[in-house]
Motif scaffolding. Structure first.
Motif, mmCIF file in Angstrom:
data_model
loop_
_atom_site.group_PDB
_atom_site.id
_atom_site.type_symbol
_atom_site.label_atom_id
_atom_site.label_comp_id
_atom_site.label_asym_id
_atom_site.label_seq_id
_atom_site.Cartn_x
_atom_site.Cartn_y
_atom_site.Cartn_z
ATOM 1 N N PHE A 6 0.844 -1.197 0.000
ATOM 2 C CA PHE A 6 0.000 0.000 0.000
ATOM 3 C C PHE A 6 0.883 1.252 0.000
ATOM 4 O O PHE A 6 0.658 2.187 -0.775
ATOM 5 N N ALA A 7 1.900 1.248 0.864
ATOM 6 C CA ALA A 7 2.768 2.417 0.992
ATOM 7 C C ALA A 7 3.668 2.612 -0.225
ATOM 8 O O ALA A 7 3.968 3.740 -0.610
ATOM 9 N N ASP A 8 4.094 1.502 -0.844
ATOM 10 C CA ASP A 8 5.077 1.569 -1.921
ATOM 11 C C ASP A 8 4.466 1.438 -3.318
ATOM 12 O O ASP A 8 5.193 1.251 -4.293
ATOM 13 N N SER A 9 3.151 1.545 -3.419
ATOM 14 C CA SER A 9 2.492 1.288 -4.706
ATOM 15 C C SER A 9 2.983 2.204 -5.825
ATOM 16 O O SER A 9 2.981 1.828 -7.001
ATOM 17 N N HIS A 10 3.428 3.416 -5.468
ATOM 18 C CA HIS A 10 3.855 4.373 -6.493
ATOM 19 C C HIS A 10 5.327 4.232 -6.863
ATOM 20 O O HIS A 10 5.792 4.891 -7.809
ATOM 21 N N ILE A 11 6.070 3.401 -6.134
ATOM 22 C CA ILE A 11 7.498 3.244 -6.442
ATOM 23 C C ILE A 11 7.875 1.807 -6.802
ATOM 24 O O ILE A 11 8.932 1.587 -7.396
ATOM 25 N N ASP A 12 7.038 0.836 -6.458
ATOM 26 C CA ASP A 12 7.375 -0.562 -6.738
ATOM 27 C C ASP A 12 7.564 -0.824 -8.227
ATOM 28 O O ASP A 12 8.366 -1.689 -8.614
ATOM 29 N N GLY A 13 6.850 -0.098 -9.056
ATOM 30 C CA GLY A 13 6.971 -0.287 -10.494
ATOM 31 C C GLY A 13 8.311 0.151 -11.052
ATOM 32 O O GLY A 13 8.681 -0.236 -12.182
ATOM 33 N N ASP A 14 9.074 0.928 -10.276
ATOM 34 C CA ASP A 14 10.379 1.411 -10.726
ATOM 35 C C ASP A 14 11.529 0.537 -10.257
ATOM 36 O O ASP A 14 12.692 0.853 -10.514
ATOM 37 N N ARG A 30 4.409 -6.766 -8.484
ATOM 38 C CA ARG A 30 3.556 -6.915 -7.307
ATOM 39 C C ARG A 30 2.103 -6.592 -7.639
ATOM 40 O O ARG A 30 1.808 -5.901 -8.611
ATOM 41 N N ALA A 31 1.217 -7.104 -6.801
ATOM 42 C CA ALA A 31 -0.217 -7.134 -7.124
ATOM 43 C C ALA A 31 -0.823 -5.758 -7.372
ATOM 44 O O ALA A 31 -1.659 -5.599 -8.271
ATOM 45 N N ILE A 32 -0.441 -4.750 -6.595
ATOM 46 C CA ILE A 32 -1.021 -3.414 -6.788
ATOM 47 C C ILE A 32 -0.466 -2.777 -8.051
ATOM 48 O O ILE A 32 -1.206 -2.147 -8.813
ATOM 49 N N VAL A 33 0.826 -2.954 -8.288
ATOM 50 C CA VAL A 33 1.463 -2.367 -9.468
ATOM 51 C C VAL A 33 0.827 -2.889 -10.750
ATOM 52 O O VAL A 33 0.580 -2.131 -11.700
ATOM 53 N N THR A 34 0.529 -4.182 -10.777
ATOM 54 C CA THR A 34 -0.036 -4.794 -11.986
ATOM 55 C C THR A 34 -1.545 -4.651 -12.072
ATOM 56 O O THR A 34 -2.156 -5.112 -13.040
#
Length: 296
Positions: free
Chosen positions: A77-85, A92-96
């Protein structure tokens, strides 16, 4: 197989979403649960001075699984905006798009509630102590934005169950010996999570995420070695305080050998080798746990 077939038959929507939630909670990657489980069970054995009550064994085993999964939810939840980088986390599930941030937060709250319900079978002091675990679990993912020491917060969160085992087993505040175990586990957690952070260091530097791997810089191997040495020394002191037998110290010797092997793995700071070193810590925790069980 039977459960899977029944879910598909009677709850098709749940069945269809299940893989995404398994991905979110890392149930397919048990290493985090094991790193949390071994020191918690070791502390439970020491608190009980032998075999603990069976219901406490079940409560803390399930509790570690639930809280580790909850931690993964709030982390994503916290890293959803950076995990894609970051290469390691880009799927990860939110990124995709398999899980929404709202669903991740609801999953976090739900898992915490289930874990809390288990503690209703302990005592009031342990229930109050559990609030600290929830706060630390929720706080950790956001620390990498403000401090180079998020691994320390993780260590505090991963070690909190050690204190709770003593309150659950004895009904009293944790003694000084329990805090020695707590400090030892914090040191170990910072060491192995620094290895983990070394895997992502080049990406973290680009996106502005902080970690001990970045803080330590070229001294990373030395600092990890120092933390590992202090971890072993603290456990050595704990062995004397709990009057453990020679079997326990044999477990520490095995753990020391594994930590030396990890130093060899990370010697070139190659990402895959650092991750392998991180995974190896499961065996360190198991060696100490076996030493406790047969040395108490």
């Amino acid at each position: 197989m039977f459960i899977n077939d029944q879910l598909q038959k009677y709850l098709p929507r749940v069945h269809a979403r299940l893989p995404a939630f398994i991905l979110l909670t890392r149930l397919n990657k048990p290493i985090g649960t094991l790193l949390l489980l071994w020191p918690t069970l070791s502390a439970l054995w020491l608190a009980a001075e032998g075999w603990p009550h069976w219901h406490l064994l079940v409560i803390f085993a399930l509790g570690t699984l639930l809280m580790r999964s909850a931690g993964c939810c709030i982390n994503d939840f916290a890293d959803s905006h950076i995990d894609g980088d970051v290469l390691r986390t880009e799927n990860r599930a939110i990124v995709t798009g398999q899980i929404t941030r709202k669903e991740a937060m609801l999953c976090f709250l739900g898992l915490c509630l289930v874990a809390f319900s288990l503690l209703l079978f302990t005592n009031l002091l342990t229930i109050w102590m559990s609030l600290g675990a929830v706060v630390l679990t929720a706080l950790y993912p956001f620390m990498k934005r403000y401090t180079h020491l998020p691994q320390l917060v993780l260590g505090m969160a991963f070690s909190w169950g050690i204190l709770m085992t003593f309150t659950a087993q004895t009904g009293q505040l944790p003694p000084a010996t329990a805090w020695v175990l707590y400090a030892a586990n914090c040191l170990w957690t910072v060491a192995y999570d620094t290895q983990y952070a070394m895997v992502d260091r080049e990406y973290d530097l680009k996106i502005g995420v902080k970690s001990t791997a970045i803080l330590f810089g070229d001294a990373d191997r030395v600092m990890i070695g120092a933390l590992q040495g202090m971890f072993l020394f603290a456990l050595f002191l704990a062995g004397g305080q709990f009057q453990l037998s020679g079997v326990y110290y044999l477990g520490l010797l095995v753990a020391a050998g594994l930590l030396i092997y990890q130093q060899w793995l990370i010697r070139t700071r190659e990402a895959d080798a650092c991750f392998k070193a991180f995974l190896n810590n499961h065996w360190v925790g198991l060696a100490v746990f076996v030493g406790v069980v047969f040395g108490v």
